[in-house]
Design an enzyme around this catalytic site. Structure first.
Site, short mmCIF file in Angstrom:
data_model
loop_
_atom_site.label_atom_id
_atom_site.label_comp_id
_atom_site.label_asym_id
_atom_site.label_seq_id
_atom_site.Cartn_x
_atom_site.Cartn_y
_atom_site.Cartn_z
N GLU A 172 74.62 18.93 80.98
CA GLU A 172 73.39 18.17 81.21
C GLU A 172 73.55 17.26 82.42
O GLU A 172 72.69 17.21 83.31
CB GLU A 172 73.05 17.31 80.00
CG GLU A 172 72.53 18.05 78.80
CD GLU A 172 72.09 17.07 77.72
OE1 GLU A 172 71.11 16.34 77.96
OE2 GLU A 172 72.73 17.03 76.65
N GLY A 173 74.65 16.52 82.44
CA GLY A 173 74.88 15.58 83.53
C GLY A 173 75.04 16.25 84.87
O GLY A 173 74.47 15.82 85.88
#
Length: 428
Positions: A172-173
């Site tokens: 996600e990051g």
């Protein structure tokens, strides 16, 4: 159509991203996000579509991207995005998986309305669940995903193997960082003047940035660094996802609800809430009774002491974040909008100390609370503690709060779609 930064950088990413990556036992960091063996079924079409579902802890969102390829073999151009969402998220249907899947069915109608019927069977549909499902017991999360897969299977769209799954928090990051830095032009040419990204979801939070100092690389814990090549340059990112530190999960921790077995008949109280408040809140399919301290202290100082216990000593603090530049989105953005610190459409620039100032203002006037979220004091105090005492940001650290960059939603969805197109062979 006029050329935009979004167009330019989409074309660049499709042609230039390489996957020489060191992450999780030397596997490519995006391995498992999309199946590399997916066939380039719609590559020959002049207009291409991709459907990306983001199944978060507080809601499910659909992104329908449209790309135009004017000639075979030519790089596609990002033409537009259709976005919609529903609440609550899939995790709220932990014991009713079929009902949860029906919320996805409703969003699929948005895709049908956005994509010509002639392209349906050539358009892949993918759902990636995030922290909300990572927090559930494995067998219950699998039951939800199975029902979603059944909805996809009955749809007219292309359903590749592995199209419904839970995404790793670190991905996600990384994908959000790629999206923001492409759309802002920070990765153009040979410069490495990038911005960091901060994403605050309901159940987890991510921090990602490109370290500039050798000391950061030397002192960073194992598993927090990811290397990859792009534009003939190697980038070694600092990235980590903290499960249980999202805004709504932090509410439960602050209230002490995570330490109590069973919620029936128990009212959780906090100095962060209006003294007279008695209410109920549902999160993750569980109902919680909560209220203010009827006889104890209320206000910023006692509230901050409560949220501080949630974050202090539990997050890694790289020193150089104090001097970095960061984009912040999701609940950072939402709470800043809720308190008129930034404009809803334009976003804005804030310092970390601005969140503390607003937290003090809201928390020390709880008795005048009349509308909005009863958790506003707690949320602002938690954000302040997370930034300062969790990540170690300085009061003066500048944050760019935004919901969109060049009219495209921030977050990981577009970055993930880049890799989807690569797996379809569009860049070949």
């Amino acid at each position: 159509m006029a050329t935009s930064w979004g167009t330019v950088f989409f074309m660049l990413v499709v042609s230039c991203v390489c996957s020489a990556v060191s992450h999780r036992n030397q596997q490519t960091w995006f391995e498992g996000i999309f199946l590399s063996s997916m066939c380039p079924i719609n590559v020959s079409a002049s207009t291409l579509y991709g459907i990306m579902f983001d199944a978060g802890s507080t809601g499910t969102r659909i992104h329908v991207y449209t790309f135009v390829q004017k000639m075979p073999g030519q790089l596609p151009i990002l033409e537009g995005e259709v976005f919609d969402s529903v609440k609550p998220g899939l995790s709220a249907f932990v014991d009713q998986p079929k009902q949860g899947a029906e919320t996805v069915q409703g969003l699929l109608e948005v895709a049908k309305d956005s994509i010509p019927r002639s392209h349906w069977k050539k358009t892949p549909v993918v759902l990636k669940a995030t922290a909300g499902l990572r927090l559930l017991p494995e067998h219950k999360a699998k039951a939800l995903l199975f029902e979603v897969k059944e909805i996809f299977r009955k749809s007219p769209f292309l359903v590749p193997k592995g199209s419904v799954s839970i995404m790793d928090g670190s991905d996600e990051g990384i994908l959000a960082w790629v999206t923001v830095n492409f759309l802002t032009g920070q990765l153009h040419g040979h410069r490495q003047e990038t911005v960091g990204t901060l994403d605050l979801g309901g159940a987890s939070t991510q921090i990602t940035f490109l370290p500039q100092f050798e000391k950061t690389l030397e002192q960073t814990p194992r598993g927090y660094l990811t290397s990859f090549e792009m534009f003939n340059s190697t980038y070694k990112l600092y990235t980590h996802s903290y499960l249980g530190f999202g805004l709504k999960a932090a509410r439960l921790a602050t209230l002490g609800a995570l330490e109590t077995e069973g919620t029936d008949g128990h009212t959780f109280r906090s100095a962060c809430l209006p003294r007279w408040l008695e209410a109920e809140w549902i999160f993750g399919g569980v109902k919680y009774q909560y209220g203010g301290n009827q006889e104890g202290e209320v206000g910023f100082e006692p509230c901050y002491a409560e949220v501080l216990r949630v974050v202090r000593g539990k997050l890694h603090q790289p020193e150089e974040v104090q001097r970095g530049s960061f984009y912040a989105f999701s609940y950072y953005y939402d709470r800043a909008v809720d308190t008129d610190m930034i404009d809803y459409e334009k976003g804005g620039i804030l310092k970390v100390e601005d969140f503390e100032r607003k937290a003090r203002e809201v928390c020390d006037n709880l008795e005048n609370f009349t509308s909005g979220s009863p958790f506003l004091c707690m949320d602002l105090s938690y954000i302040t503690a997370l930034l300062k005492d969790g990540f170690g940001f300085a009061d003066s650290t500048v944050l760019q709060l935004t919901k969109k960059v060049n009219n495209i939603e921030t977050g990981w969805a577009l970055g993930a779609t880049f890799h989807l197109l690569q797996s379809l062979g569009i860049s070949h």
